[in-house]
Enzyme design. Structure first.
Site, mmCIF file in Angstrom:
data_model
loop_
_atom_site.group_PDB
_atom_site.id
_atom_site.type_symbol
_atom_site.label_atom_id
_atom_site.label_comp_id
_atom_site.label_asym_id
_atom_site.label_seq_id
_atom_site.Cartn_x
_atom_site.Cartn_y
_atom_site.Cartn_z
ATOM 1 N N GLU A 1 3.336 3.812 6.323
ATOM 2 C CA GLU A 1 2.065 3.019 6.057
ATOM 3 C C GLU A 1 1.115 3.999 5.491
ATOM 4 O O GLU A 1 1.320 5.067 5.528
ATOM 5 C CB GLU A 1 1.469 2.875 7.747
ATOM 6 C CG GLU A 1 0.197 2.180 7.834
ATOM 7 C CD GLU A 1 0.067 0.728 7.405
ATOM 8 O OE1 GLU A 1 0.168 0.332 6.289
ATOM 9 O OE2 GLU A 1 -0.789 0.072 8.252
ATOM 10 N N GLY B 1 0.720 -1.221 -0.015
ATOM 11 C CA GLY B 1 0.084 0.135 -0.097
ATOM 12 C C GLY B 1 0.853 1.315 0.002
ATOM 13 O O GLY B 1 0.562 2.416 -0.645
ATOM 14 N N GLY C 1 -5.568 -0.296 13.210
ATOM 15 C CA GLY C 1 -4.144 -0.275 13.881
ATOM 16 C C GLY C 1 -3.605 -1.612 14.318
ATOM 17 O O GLY C 1 -2.381 -1.536 14.740
ATOM 18 N N ASP D 1 -6.087 1.972 9.959
ATOM 19 C CA ASP D 1 -7.465 1.749 9.846
ATOM 20 C C ASP D 1 -7.842 1.079 11.554
ATOM 21 O O ASP D 1 -7.940 2.001 12.492
ATOM 22 C CB ASP D 1 -8.082 0.874 9.031
ATOM 23 C CG ASP D 1 -9.296 0.265 9.092
ATOM 24 O OD1 ASP D 1 -10.221 1.005 9.825
ATOM 25 O OD2 ASP D 1 -9.772 -0.760 8.380
ATOM 26 N N ARG E 1 -4.574 0.488 -7.494
ATOM 27 C CA ARG E 1 -3.492 1.097 -6.675
ATOM 28 C C ARG E 1 -3.112 2.217 -7.476
ATOM 29 O O ARG E 1 -2.270 3.231 -6.972
ATOM 30 C CB ARG E 1 -2.522 0.031 -6.528
ATOM 31 C CG ARG E 1 -2.925 -0.970 -5.345
ATOM 32 C CD ARG E 1 -1.448 -1.806 -5.126
ATOM 33 N NE ARG E 1 -1.840 -3.077 -4.550
ATOM 34 C CZ ARG E 1 -1.991 -3.260 -3.347
ATOM 35 N NH1 ARG E 1 -2.074 -1.950 -2.358
ATOM 36 N NH2 ARG E 1 -2.148 -4.396 -2.464
ATOM 37 N N THR F 1 -2.269 -4.128 12.340
ATOM 38 C CA THR F 1 -1.135 -4.161 11.636
ATOM 39 C C THR F 1 0.229 -3.498 12.233
ATOM 40 O O THR F 1 1.059 -4.095 12.305
ATOM 41 C CB THR F 1 -1.297 -3.581 10.064
ATOM 42 O OG1 THR F 1 -2.442 -4.003 9.617
ATOM 43 C CG2 THR F 1 0.025 -3.938 9.274
ATOM 44 N N LEU F 2 -0.203 -2.136 12.586
ATOM 45 C CA LEU F 2 0.999 -1.278 13.154
ATOM 46 C C LEU F 2 1.348 -1.900 14.519
ATOM 47 O O LEU F 2 2.614 -1.868 14.806
ATOM 48 C CB LEU F 2 0.680 -0.004 13.271
ATOM 49 C CG LEU F 2 0.913 0.961 11.762
ATOM 50 C CD1 LEU F 2 0.317 2.181 12.045
ATOM 51 C CD2 LEU F 2 2.212 0.916 11.568
ATOM 52 N N LYS G 1 -7.628 6.897 10.069
ATOM 53 C CA LYS G 1 -8.917 6.986 10.220
ATOM 54 C C LYS G 1 -9.478 7.211 11.664
ATOM 55 O O LYS G 1 -10.632 7.528 11.920
ATOM 56 C CB LYS G 1 -9.700 5.606 9.747
ATOM 57 C CG LYS G 1 -9.525 5.350 8.163
ATOM 58 C CD LYS G 1 -10.393 3.996 8.021
ATOM 59 C CE LYS G 1 -10.339 3.780 6.229
ATOM 60 N NZ LYS G 1 -10.897 2.552 6.075
HETATM 61 P P1 IMP Z 1 -5.340 -1.978 10.023
HETATM 62 O O1 IMP Z 1 -4.384 -3.045 10.329
HETATM 63 O O2 IMP Z 1 -6.719 -2.351 10.442
HETATM 64 O O3 IMP Z 1 -4.852 -0.642 10.494
HETATM 65 O O4 IMP Z 1 -5.394 -1.928 8.496
HETATM 66 C C1 IMP Z 1 -4.196 -1.663 7.767
HETATM 67 C C2 IMP Z 1 -4.011 -1.802 6.307
HETATM 68 O O5 IMP Z 1 -5.371 -2.137 5.898
HETATM 69 C C3 IMP Z 1 -3.737 -0.693 5.422
HETATM 70 O O6 IMP Z 1 -2.134 -0.814 5.546
HETATM 71 C C4 IMP Z 1 -4.525 -1.080 4.194
HETATM 72 O O7 IMP Z 1 -3.484 -1.819 3.194
HETATM 73 C C5 IMP Z 1 -5.627 -1.820 4.464
HETATM 74 N N1 IMP Z 1 -6.488 -0.536 4.583
HETATM 75 C C6 IMP Z 1 -7.285 -0.395 5.860
HETATM 76 N N2 IMP Z 1 -8.181 0.739 5.381
HETATM 77 C C7 IMP Z 1 -8.057 0.361 4.227
HETATM 78 C C8 IMP Z 1 -8.720 1.591 3.168
HETATM 79 O O8 IMP Z 1 -9.881 2.053 3.458
HETATM 80 N N3 IMP Z 1 -8.747 1.274 1.693
HETATM 81 C C9 IMP Z 1 -7.518 0.350 1.374
HETATM 82 N N4 IMP Z 1 -6.969 -0.493 2.317
HETATM 83 C C10 IMP Z 1 -7.340 -0.077 3.540
HETATM 84 MG MG MG Z 2 -4.541 -3.734 1.076
#
Ligand code: IMP
Ligand code: MG
Length: 184
Positions: free
Chosen positions: A109, A54, A115, A113, A175, A117-118, A141
């Site tokens: 990053e 991403g 969090g 969203d 993308r 992953t982080l 977000k």
């Molecule tokens: P998290 O672990 O929920 O914070 O998700 C992070 C990852 O989910 C990001 O690096 C994106 O690849 C994907 N992601 C989260 N929200 C979106 C979105 O609105 N559009 C596209 N990818 C998203």
């Molecule tokens: Mg993705």
């Protein structure tokens, strides 16, 4: 913002709801982030670590706005399948070969969203004795219930919609859009 005619060509006719950040707005903000990062790291080795896939467009634009020596490497983590809801299942598919010890690590990053992953990556990278560990996210977000490390550099406080373009995908599509659009 209304969608340009080229949106139909680029998406194969799949409808996008609207443009949330156009290319000019993104470029201006990325330049500001680059300046802020330049100022924030007066000394030491800086390793900019992009989270693939991403962040690939954001990172390539961002590093060209940072006016100090730096190195670039990538991490590959997968958290989403083909859906639009975070699964929380974060897998590391590629681990950087660069030694992180003693370096300033800036984890880049595309979007924060849930969090999840982080949080997983911060624990993992923090254990490798970096001199510092900070996060730069293009979009935030602000819905994460718990972030073990809040992002120091944020491009935009994003709406809760599912966003695509400028590196962000939905099931690997979109993308390549030069702007960020909402899917719904
Ligand atoms: P998290 O672990 O929920 O914070 O998700 C992070 C990852 O989910 C990001 O690096 C994106 O690849 C994907 N992601 C989260 N929200 C979106 C979105 O609105 N559009 C596209 N990818 C998203
Ligand atoms: Mg993705």
């Amino acid at each position: 913002m209304t969608l340009p005619e080229t949106a139909v060509k680029r998406t194969g006719g799949q409808p996008l709801a609207r443009i949330v950040y156009d290319a000019d707005v993104i470029a201006r903000r990325v330049a500001e982030l680059g300046s802020a990062i330049t100022v924030a790291y007066p000394d030491g080795e800086l390793l900019v670590l992009g989270l693939l896939k991403g962040s690939f467009i954001f990172l390539s634009d961002l590093v060209r706005q940072i006016e100090r020596p730096l190195q670039v490497d990538f991490l590959v983590a997968a958290s989403y399948g083909a859906g639009t809801v975070s699964s929380g299942d974060v897998r590391l598919l590629y681990d950087p070969e660069t030694d992180l010890a003693g370096k300033h690590i800036l984890l880049v990053e595309d979007i924060i969203d849930t969090g999840k992953t982080l949080n997983r990556l911060v624990t993992l990278l923090g254990a490798r004795q970096p001199r510092s560990l900070e996060i730069c996210a293009l979009l935030h977000k602000h819905i994460a219930e718990h972030l073990s490390l809040e992002a120091r550099f944020v491009g935009f406080d994003a709406p809760r919609a599912f966003l695509v373009g400028y590196g962000l995908d939905h099931a690997e599509n979109y993308r390549h859009l030069p702007y960020i659009a909402s899917l719904t």
